[in-house]
Design an enzyme around this catalytic site. Structure first.
Site, PDB file in Angstrom:
ATOM      1  N   CYS A  42       3.635   1.518   2.602  1.00  0.00           N
ATOM      2  CA  CYS A  42       4.925   0.874   2.286  1.00  0.00           C
ATOM      3  C   CYS A  42       5.791   1.817   1.460  1.00  0.00           C
ATOM      4  O   CYS A  42       7.005   1.913   1.670  1.00  0.00           O
ATOM      5  CB  CYS A  42       4.684  -0.419   1.509  1.00  0.00           C
ATOM      6  SG  CYS A  42       3.659  -1.629   2.369  1.00  0.00           S
ATOM      7  N   ASP A  46      15.456  23.468 -31.313  1.00  0.00           N
ATOM      8  CA  ASP A  46      14.625  24.173 -30.342  1.00  0.00           C
ATOM      9  C   ASP A  46      14.846  23.683 -28.920  1.00  0.00           C
ATOM     10  O   ASP A  46      14.018  23.931 -28.044  1.00  0.00           O
ATOM     11  CB  ASP A  46      13.145  24.001 -30.711  1.00  0.00           C
ATOM     12  CG  ASP A  46      12.852  24.443 -32.127  1.00  0.00           C
ATOM     13  OD1 ASP A  46      13.317  25.524 -32.498  1.00  0.00           O
ATOM     14  OD2 ASP A  46      12.186  23.701 -32.864  1.00  0.00           O
ATOM     15  N   CYS A  72       0.843  -1.189   0.000  1.00  0.00           N
ATOM     16  CA  CYS A  72       0.000   0.000   0.000  1.00  0.00           C
ATOM     17  C   CYS A  72       0.884   1.248   0.000  1.00  0.00           C
ATOM     18  O   CYS A  72       2.113   1.161  -0.006  1.00  0.00           O
ATOM     19  CB  CYS A  72      -0.926   0.006   1.212  1.00  0.00           C
ATOM     20  SG  CYS A  72      -0.046   0.116   2.783  1.00  0.00           S
ATOM     21  N   ASP A  75       7.015  26.255 -33.090  1.00  0.00           N
ATOM     22  CA  ASP A  75       8.089  26.748 -33.947  1.00  0.00           C
ATOM     23  C   ASP A  75       7.619  26.589 -35.381  1.00  0.00           C
ATOM     24  O   ASP A  75       6.988  25.592 -35.727  1.00  0.00           O
ATOM     25  CB  ASP A  75       9.370  25.950 -33.711  1.00  0.00           C
ATOM     26  CG  ASP A  75      10.495  26.401 -34.617  1.00  0.00           C
ATOM     27  OD1 ASP A  75      10.838  27.588 -34.580  1.00  0.00           O
ATOM     28  OD2 ASP A  75      11.003  25.569 -35.392  1.00  0.00           O
ATOM     29  N   ASP A 118      11.171  20.743 -33.138  1.00  0.00           N
ATOM     30  CA  ASP A 118      11.762  19.529 -33.699  1.00  0.00           C
ATOM     31  C   ASP A 118      12.677  18.817 -32.724  1.00  0.00           C
ATOM     32  O   ASP A 118      13.218  17.763 -33.040  1.00  0.00           O
ATOM     33  CB  ASP A 118      12.502  19.828 -35.002  1.00  0.00           C
ATOM     34  CG  ASP A 118      13.654  20.815 -34.808  1.00  0.00           C
ATOM     35  OD1 ASP A 118      14.051  21.050 -33.648  1.00  0.00           O
ATOM     36  OD2 ASP A 118      14.151  21.346 -35.814  1.00  0.00           O
TER      37      ASP A 118
END
Length: 769
Positions: free
Chosen positions: A6, A660, A3, A424, A656
């Site tokens: 833990c 960029d 759970c 872009d 791309d």
């Protein structure tokens, strides 16, 4: 781990290790990602494993260098799931058997005692003893161990509840003068429902992780290695993991390509849909690259191995998806903080419940005890721990199947908050393949004592004046080696017109401005924008400026060409002319822009083009002129994004992924278009494998849907515990006579966990894109 408690315990122990900067533990994948000081190196791993062991868990370092090892890790995990609770078949049969036994026990309690052994409480005791001591041992033993390690979890609560019910019933049976009621059937039925819930949960978790298994299994296990021999090349079977860079392999029609490489013989068409989502086969010939795990369709090819192991495209995709699935959304940290104290809080509430009902309200001890047990077993920390990782695993897996690689939970949360998307222009909204449309010459400049005329470029060679050809020759010669989209257009047009290029003695590229070249004859040539040429004292007439503006208004990019005096007596530069270029829009671009705006997001365009050109292109896209950021140099893109963010916008940048990179890193969300062979883009939050901007829309939709599912899961997990625990404690009993039987409480707890996973799996049925 059982759970969210833990998870919190393991993270706390890891963070306590010297040199650890951060740690993130995932309940669903059962993996921990640890960030540490660089000087610690690999020596930290044993320390981490020891710290986890002190928390009551076992751990091992994952070898990520080869897909084969990952496949083994995955198969090992599946084996654990299959074998837990004595095998998958028994996971269903045993709980069902326990429930049936408990129902029979109830028959005795309601007066149906004519069935054999039903009314004998000693038989009930024997059955419950065997059920808890044999079948239920993994639950309560794990729960007691967790208590010993001061890290109570869901099994601690269930174990305390079942053992308390069993002990109370045992005391009532063997000390009848206490006049307590025996309820042996309740811990048995409770155990049955918990085991059934855990079995269903493991199956659901297996479905949630299906995508990563599918990805890993894409790679074939063996390849055909070409080996030189006295009798020529022989094809020798070899394990894919043993291939080395430079090896030659043969791939027959209908086989999967084992690793990334280059075709050196033969030709074929290849189905790359399993990696990119692109359904159309791609033609592969000598010199083209192929990607591992793709399917060779039509012919045999010989491939030279270029990438192996962790460097292959498939391995990098798997690493990216694994990283995403192991991540957390920031919203999950609230659940983790709550989970760290959850079990202690529930045990305290159970104790207070018993004391209030028995000591203050003077209820019967068995009734008070059953309410306390109901509190213990109805609480569900498991739902808190699974709320985020199951949704992330399903969402990222679904994206991977469609060629959309989402980096992680933090990215999902930021995408949900988006207010603006910046594209872009070059190579993203446009094809990235500019073409020459016009050449305008300046009648003031003399080349080789020939008067340059003012003319408009035409595609038929015989109609092109020599002056225009000369400008093309100068521009193309200067741009050789510049590796720029606009320069490539001039070079391509010169090749088309069979213009012989001039040799250059030197060239210098000025980012965002142009290129300066010195011809072997000594002439200096500048090719770039008007501002840059004017900085070099190039005089540009008003007429030429007006002509350039006219070109820009048609969405064309004017490039100015200047050359030094032909007699070389000085280096004064004079304008030779203008070359107009146009980078055509991708056909899908206007539709994508419209769809994103329909989602309530602002759309901006970022470009280095002059303002007039950018506005003309924006009009073609349906963008508002005021949402165009033009005349931006490459190094200024990140600043433009930062300025937009400073206005309060949550910004996604679409580019791309190469040119960029700073802007992608600076944006709140970076979305990179991949070529399909380069997916390890560190700066991007999302990678689109198909290099298709149409995928931006489903990427946003999928991210939003996944985060909405995380939000729904967390709401349900918190709401369930907030409502169920008080009801189990008996708050409705005084006024409405409603109390929660421990068995029903256990069923509700099991249902809560399974429902969270089922909710996440429902993402697969949602329409995306």
């Amino acid at each position: 781990m059982k759970c969210a408690g833990c998870v919190a315990t393991v993270e706390k122990r890891l963070l306590a290790c010297e040199g650890v900067k951060a740690a993130s533990v995932n309940l669903l994948t059962e993996r921990a990602t640890v960030f540490f000081e660089e000087e610690q190196g690999n020596s930290l791993a044993p320390q981490l494993i020891e710290a986890i062991a002190k928390a009551g868990f076992t751990a091992a370092l994952i070898d990520k260098t080869k897909l084969g090892s990952r496949k083994g890790n995955l198969e090992s995990t599946e084996t654990v799931i299959q074998d837990s609770w004595f095998g998958l078949t028994r996971e269903i049969i045993i709980p069902a058997f326990l429930v049936i036994l408990a129902i029979i026990g109830h028959l005795g309690l309601i007066g149906i005692t004519n069935l054999p052994l039903v009314g004998n409480m000693y038989i009930h005791w024997l059955v419950s003893t065997v059920a808890l001591g044999w079948i239920g041992r993994p639950i309560w033993w794990d729960g007691l161990k967790s208590l010993w390690y001061r890290a109570p979890n869901m099994n601690s609560l269930v174990g305390l509840g079942t053992i308390s019910a069993y002990l109370a019933s045992t005391v009532a049976l063997f000390v009848p003068q206490l006049n307590w009621q025996c309820f042996f059937e309740e811990p048995v039925m409770l155990l049955g429902f918990v085991l059934l819930g855990q079995a269903l949960l493991e199956r659901a978790k297996g479905k949630a992780s299906q995508a990563i298994r599918t990805l890993i299994n894409l790679q074939p296990d063996s390849a055909r290695l070409l080996v030189n021999s006295a009798n020529g090349d022989l094809q020798v079977p070899i394990a894919v993991e043993d291939l080395q860079v430079g090896d030659r392999i043969v791939v027959w029609s209908g086989e999967k390509i084992p690793v990334d490489g280059e075709v050196i013989s033969g030709s074929s068409s290849v189905d790359e849909s399993m990696l990119t989502g692109e359904s159309s086969p791609v033609v592969k010939q000598v010199g083209t690259t192929v990607t591992g795990a793709t399917l060779n369709l039509t012919g045999a090819i010989t491939v030279k191995v270029l990438q192996t192991g962790a460097e292959t495209t498939l391995a990098r995709i798997v690493a990216l998806v694994e990283s995403a699935q192991a991540s957390k959304a920031p919203i999950q940290y609230l659940a983790d903080r709550v989970a760290g104290y959850f079990a202690y809080s529930v045990m305290a509430i159970a104790a207070v419940t018993f004391l209030i009902w028995y000591a203050l309200l003077h209820a019967e001890i068995v009734f008070s005890l059953r309410l306390a047990i109901a509190v213990l077993v109805v609480a569900c920390p498991c739902a808190l721990g699974l709320a985020t990782p199951t949704a992330i695993m399903v969402g990222t897996g679904l994206g991977a199947e469609r060629g959309i690689l989402i980096k992680g939970g933090a990215s999902l949360e930021r995408i949900d908050q988006l207010s603006a998307v910046v594209f872009d222009k070059t190579g993203t909204l446009t094809t990235g393949k500019a073409e020459v449309t016009d050449v305008i010459t300046n009648d003031l400049i003399v080349f080789g004592r020939k008067l340059i005329e003012q003319t408009t470029f035409k595609s038929v060679v015989r109609d092109i004046p020599s002056s225009a050809l000369k400008i093309l020759q100068l521009a193309a010669s200067a741009e050789v080696g510049a590796n720029h989209i606009l320069g490539a257009a001039a070079i391509a047009k010169a090749a088309e017109l069979q213009i012989e290029l001039l040799s250059t003695s030197s060239s210098q590229i000025v980012a965002g401005c142009g290129v300066e070249s010195v011809m072997s004859t000594g002439e200096v040539v500048l090719v770039g924008n008007s501002t840059w040429l004017q900085e070099h004292d190039v005089e540009i007439s008003q007429e030429m400026l007006e002509r350039s503006q006219e070109l820009a208004q048609y969405g064309k990019t004017p490039i100015f060409v200047a050359i030094s005096d032909p007699d070389h007596t000085n280096h004064n530069l004079n304008l030779a002319g203008i070359i107009a270029l146009r980078d055509r829009l991708k056909p899908e671009a206007p539709k994508v822009i419209r769809q994103i705006m329909d989602m309530g997001l602002q759309v901006w365009m970022l470009t280095g083009d002059r303002q007039e050109t950018a506005v003309a292109i924006a009009c073609q896209l349906g963008l508002q002129p005021e949402r165009v950021i033009a005349e931006i140099k490459p190094e200024g893109k990140a600043d433009a994004i930062a300025k937009l963010i400073s206005t309060g916008q949550i910004v996604a940048m679409v580019g791309d992924g190469v040119n960029d990179a700073p802007a992608l890193a600076g944006a709140n969300v970076g979305i990179a278009l991949s070529s399909g062979t380069d997916v390890a883009i560190e700066t991007a939050d999302i990678v689109l494998m198909r290099h298709d901007i149409s995928d931006v829309v489903p990427a946003i939709q999928l991210s939003r849907a996944t985060f909405n599912k995380i939000r729904q899961n967390l709401f349900w997990a918190f709401a369930y515990n907030t409502l169920a625990i008080p009801i189990a404690a008996g708050v409705l009993y005084p006024n409405f006579g409603i109390s929660l039987n421990p068995t029903i409480a256990g069923l509700a707890m099991a249902f809560s966990s399974v429902s969270v996973v089922a909710s996440s799996l429902s993402l697969r049925s949602q329409k995306i894109g």
